[in-house]
Motif scaffolding. Structure first.
Motif, PDB file in Angstrom:
ATOM      1  N   GLU A 127     -25.533  23.495   6.931  1.00 36.86           N
ATOM      2  CA  GLU A 127     -25.868  23.671   8.376  1.00 36.86           C
ATOM      3  C   GLU A 127     -24.603  23.969   9.277  1.00 36.86           C
ATOM      4  O   GLU A 127     -23.517  23.443   8.912  1.00 36.86           O
ATOM      5  N   ASP A 128     -24.705  24.597  10.444  1.00 34.33           N
ATOM      6  CA  ASP A 128     -23.608  24.965  11.317  1.00 34.33           C
ATOM      7  C   ASP A 128     -23.616  23.951  12.208  1.00 34.33           C
ATOM      8  O   ASP A 128     -23.797  23.906  13.558  1.00 34.33           O
ATOM      9  N   ILE A 129     -22.961  22.917  11.871  1.00 42.49           N
ATOM     10  CA  ILE A 129     -22.866  21.639  12.711  1.00 42.49           C
ATOM     11  C   ILE A 129     -21.048  21.525  12.537  1.00 42.49           C
ATOM     12  O   ILE A 129     -20.604  21.093  11.787  1.00 42.49           O
ATOM     13  N   GLU A 130     -20.517  21.572  13.940  1.00 35.33           N
ATOM     14  CA  GLU A 130     -19.337  21.589  14.143  1.00 35.33           C
ATOM     15  C   GLU A 130     -18.730  20.077  14.124  1.00 35.33           C
ATOM     16  O   GLU A 130     -17.675  19.866  13.089  1.00 35.33           O
ATOM     17  N   VAL A 131     -19.365  19.140  14.611  1.00 35.77           N
ATOM     18  CA  VAL A 131     -18.807  17.919  14.630  1.00 35.77           C
ATOM     19  C   VAL A 131     -20.245  16.805  14.256  1.00 35.77           C
ATOM     20  O   VAL A 131     -21.401  16.990  14.882  1.00 35.77           O
ATOM     21  N   TYR A 132     -20.015  16.169  12.882  1.00 34.83           N
ATOM     22  CA  TYR A 132     -21.212  15.348  12.595  1.00 34.83           C
ATOM     23  C   TYR A 132     -21.307  14.209  13.614  1.00 34.83           C
ATOM     24  O   TYR A 132     -20.249  13.346  13.672  1.00 34.83           O
ATOM     25  N   SER A 133     -22.663  13.984  13.932  1.00 32.79           N
ATOM     26  CA  SER A 133     -22.803  13.023  14.747  1.00 32.79           C
ATOM     27  C   SER A 133     -24.353  12.632  14.670  1.00 32.79           C
ATOM     28  O   SER A 133     -25.147  13.636  14.530  1.00 32.79           O
ATOM     29  N   LEU A 134     -25.004  11.512  15.363  1.00 37.01           N
ATOM     30  CA  LEU A 134     -26.438  11.271  15.416  1.00 37.01           C
ATOM     31  C   LEU A 134     -26.928  12.196  16.310  1.00 37.01           C
ATOM     32  O   LEU A 134     -28.057  12.964  15.769  1.00 37.01           O
ATOM     33  N   GLU A 135     -26.411  12.766  17.347  1.00 37.58           N
ATOM     34  CA  GLU A 135     -27.001  13.573  18.341  1.00 37.58           C
ATOM     35  C   GLU A 135     -26.807  15.174  17.585  1.00 37.58           C
ATOM     36  O   GLU A 135     -27.848  15.718  17.737  1.00 37.58           O
ATOM     37  N   ALA A 136     -26.022  15.379  17.068  1.00 34.60           N
ATOM     38  CA  ALA A 136     -25.971  16.665  16.237  1.00 34.60           C
ATOM     39  C   ALA A 136     -27.018  16.749  15.129  1.00 34.60           C
ATOM     40  O   ALA A 136     -27.853  17.953  15.307  1.00 34.60           O
ATOM     41  N   GLU A 137     -27.246  15.995  14.304  1.00 33.20           N
ATOM     42  CA  GLU A 137     -28.054  16.007  13.486  1.00 33.20           C
ATOM     43  C   GLU A 137     -29.656  15.789  14.093  1.00 33.20           C
ATOM     44  O   GLU A 137     -30.543  16.366  13.549  1.00 33.20           O
TER      45      GLU A 137
END
Length: 161
Positions: A127-137
């Motif tokens: 997935e195109d997630i720049e910074v992994y975080s609970l909010e991003a997920e």
């Protein structure tokens, strides 16, 4: 992994309540779905190896085994294939499969929990997630889809569809 941990941790201890063959069936169902959901794997040798491992797993399941019994030649090739598994998610899928075979007493609930985590990580990495975080997920629809699928599979295996 933040979201997955939060959502799946309540099932961790319950996985041991699934019968041994049922744990392998659950692992294979999730791995099959994960590989399909990941989309095309461009490195043919990696894709073929993953497919071969899953075929072996399904053969073991049909035979009533509680883990994947990899022939020696497949185990010998593992390191070689893992070295070229550079596409996001492929190394995690290899790890999930190896965990299903590296289970002397059969696939335990704890090892199954790890397999489910590897499968989530495999898709998360694509997935195109720049910074992994609970909010991003939480903001990523695919992350929610993976967790919903895994939860449904676990609940069905526990007899709570």
């Amino acid at each position: 992994m933040y979201l997955w941990e939060r959502e799946m941790r309540p099932f961790r201890d319950e996985l041991q309540n699934i019968q041994g063959v049922g744990r392998l069936a659950l692992a294979l169902k999730v791995m099959d779905w994960t590989l399909e959901t990941m989309g095309p794997i461009e490195t043919a040798e990696v894709r073929e190896y993953l497919d071969e491992c899953l075929r072996q797993g399904h053969e073991d399941l049909r035979a009533g085994r509680e883990k994947i019994t990899f022939p020696e030649d497949m185990l010998d090739r593992y390191e070689e294939v893992d070295e070229i598994a550079e596409e996001y998610g492929t190394s995690q899928m290899l790890s999930a499969l190896l965990a299903c075979g590296d289970a002397p007493e059969g696939l335990s609930g704890e090892v199954l929990y790890g397999v489910l985590a590897f499968c989530y990580e495999a898709i998360l990495g694509r997935e195109d997630i720049e910074v992994y975080s609970l909010e991003a997920e939480l903001a990523n629809a695919r992350c929610g889809e993976v967790i919903a699928f895994q939860k449904g599979c676990v609940l069905a295996a526990l007899g709570n569809p």
